[in-house]
Design a protein around this motif. Structure first.
Motif, PDB file in Angstrom:
ATOM      1  N   TRP A  45       0.817  -1.216   0.000  1.00 30.39           N
ATOM      2  CA  TRP A  45       0.000   0.000   0.000  1.00 30.39           C
ATOM      3  C   TRP A  45       0.854   1.271   0.000  1.00 30.39           C
ATOM      4  O   TRP A  45       0.516   2.267  -0.631  1.00 30.39           O
ATOM      5  N   ARG A  91       2.660   2.161  -4.294  1.00 26.61           N
ATOM      6  CA  ARG A  91       1.367   2.840  -4.275  1.00 26.61           C
ATOM      7  C   ARG A  91       0.558   2.585  -5.541  1.00 26.61           C
ATOM      8  O   ARG A  91      -0.613   2.180  -5.473  1.00 26.61           O
ATOM      9  N   GLU A  92       1.124   2.847  -6.717  1.00 30.30           N
ATOM     10  CA  GLU A  92       0.377   2.706  -7.969  1.00 30.30           C
ATOM     11  C   GLU A  92       0.008   1.251  -8.232  1.00 30.30           C
ATOM     12  O   GLU A  92      -1.087   0.947  -8.712  1.00 30.30           O
ATOM     13  N   ASN A 115      -2.915   0.391  -6.050  1.00 28.94           N
ATOM     14  CA  ASN A 115      -4.157   0.978  -6.579  1.00 28.94           C
ATOM     15  C   ASN A 115      -4.699   0.141  -7.731  1.00 28.94           C
ATOM     16  O   ASN A 115      -5.903  -0.114  -7.828  1.00 28.94           O
ATOM     17  N   ARG A 124      -5.992  -3.394  -6.489  1.00 30.97           N
ATOM     18  CA  ARG A 124      -7.299  -3.273  -5.841  1.00 30.97           C
ATOM     19  C   ARG A 124      -8.402  -3.055  -6.869  1.00 30.97           C
ATOM     20  O   ARG A 124      -9.469  -3.667  -6.819  1.00 30.97           O
ATOM     21  N   LEU A 149     -12.986   0.648  -2.318  1.00 29.64           N
ATOM     22  CA  LEU A 149     -12.161   1.435  -1.399  1.00 29.64           C
ATOM     23  C   LEU A 149     -13.067   2.276  -0.507  1.00 29.64           C
ATOM     24  O   LEU A 149     -13.193   3.490  -0.667  1.00 29.64           O
ATOM     25  N   ARG A 193     -10.073   1.995   3.842  1.00 33.89           N
ATOM     26  CA  ARG A 193      -9.002   2.997   3.795  1.00 33.89           C
ATOM     27  C   ARG A 193      -8.395   3.206   5.189  1.00 33.89           C
ATOM     28  O   ARG A 193      -7.185   3.346   5.346  1.00 33.89           O
TER      29      ARG A 193
END
Length: 412
Positions: free
Chosen positions: A167, A171-172, A175, A178, A201, A206
């Protein structure tokens, strides 16, 4: 047969009827070969008949014992409420049938099996990049946690488990993983299913994931708009489809992924409009791009002899990657700027050098308003106003109004 029944009497009785033994026990004769025992009671104001077995298998003595046991269950006591034993039996039968049907049905597919079905379905529509990334990312990050689970078994906690390690560090990638998991789950549930998608999300998910540090915004290196006429003159001398594609991207101020997958079926040549479907737009909304004369000229040149589906196909017939246009920039000596940066160049020019309203300028970039009230007011695509704006942009970058701009910026 008055009063209590006698074993010898019921042994000989074949006349159809219901013969009472007392306390709700009946000997039920439907015919010479159909004789059985039944317990009659009332529950919730409704009459019930509870079968106790056939005469051939249950004696009079055993029928009375079964009647007594049934009466105790129906009446209940201080500690145990009474039971509608007919309804109980009916419910048990329905549940048994459902269990038998479930046991006979094929097992529900696992998430990895559902993912493979979705990938196979989308394969012909995807670019080479998607074909590489979807299977690889799911296999690496999703399958170890939820690959062997059915869709119904997946919980938000599973999504938290698979996302937590990446996470922050990736990061990308997190994303995208998910989003891909959410898409596959959505493709395998009924449209009216009230259960929320466990991979959505939500605020709860979160909050459960590690806190990400604030991202430092890094703008795409862009060419100053004053240098655009000279750059476009140099670009016009470059050969190849990648160079044409880059010129078309600049004239339309579109994103790379919108350009590389552009199809001829999306172009309305008589109306001078390119209609990009929402599935390829960042905001997932259909976007119409007014085409200036130079943009149309590029399309006409690209169409000459081209029979494929894509407007700008690579040598293998597949979509180009952004690297192809970056290579063009490098060959021209502009390796310090990015392809996406030309959208910033356009936006800065439109703000500094034109009087078009913000709504028109932002609509040309297919930006989405954060303010819902403004978004509702500006929902129209302002196609004709944007057509005039893109015509002015084309005139500027091709040098048609460079002299006027320089004169306006000239000092005393």
């Amino acid at each position: 047969m008055a009063g209590k029944l006698q074993a010898l009497q019921i042994e000989r009785e074949t006349k159809p009827g219901k013969y009472a033994d007392g306390d709700g026990l009946y000997f039920v004769v439907a015919g010479p070969t159909s004789r059985s025992w039944s317990y009659r009671y009332w529950f919730g104001g409704k009459e019930r008949w509870y079968g106790l077995g056939s005469f051939e298998n249950v004696s009079l003595k055993d029928a009375r014992l079964a009647r007594d046991a049934a009466r105790l269950r129906v009446k209940g006591d201080r500690n145990t409420p009474g039971v509608d034993i007919v309804l109980e039996k009916r419910t048990a039968r329905v549940e048994a049938q459902a269990e038998a049907a479930a046991a006979a049905a094929p097992p529900a597919p696992t998430f990895s099996e559902c993912a493979q079905v979705y990938i196979d379905k989308m394969w012909d529509r995807w670019s080479e990049k998607h074909r590489d990334q979807w299977p690889s990312s799911l296999k690496t990050y999703a399958y170890p946690t939820i690959g062997d689970l059915t869709i119904a078994e997946i919980r938000p906690s599973h999504i938290q488990t698979l996302l937590t390690p990446i996470w922050i560090a990736k990061r990308e990638t997190a994303n995208r993983v998910r989003g891909r998991v959410e898409t596959i789950i959505a493709a395998n549930v009924e449209i009216n299913d009230p259960a929320p998608n466990p991979a959505a999300l939500t605020k709860v998910l979160r909050e459960a994931l590690p806190k990400r540090p604030k991202r430092v915004v890094q703008h795409h290196p862009a060419l100053p708009y004053e240098e655009m006429p000279a750059f476009m003159a140099a670009l016009s001398t470059a050969s190849g489809r990648a160079a044409k594609m880059l010129r078309f991207l600049i004239f339309t101020a579109c994103r790379t992924n919108e350009i590389v997958a552009g199809a001829w079926t999306e172009v309305d040549r008589p109306a001078s409009v390119w209609k990009i479907p929402g599935e390829r737009m960042k905001m997932e909304e259909d976007h119409s791009v007014p085409l200036s004369e130079p943009a149309l000229a590029i399309l006409d040149e690209a169409r000459n002899g081209e029979q494929g589906q894509l407007i700008f196909p690579g040598d293998d017939g597949e979509p180009f990657s952004e690297n192809a246009m970056l290579a063009v920039l490098a060959r021209l000596g502009y390796g310090h700027v990015t392809v996406h940066g030309f959208r910033a160049t356009y936006a800065t020019w439109a703000e500094d050098c034109t009087d078009y309203p913000d709504g028109v300028r932002e609509a040309a970039l297919a930006h989405k308003y954060k303010d819902e009230t403004t978004a509702a007011y500006q929902r129209g695509q302002k196609l004709e106003k944007r057509r005039a704006l893109m015509r002015d942009w084309a005139a500027f970058i091709t040098g048609a109004n460079v002299i006027a701009l320089r004169a306006g910026n000239a000092g005393p």
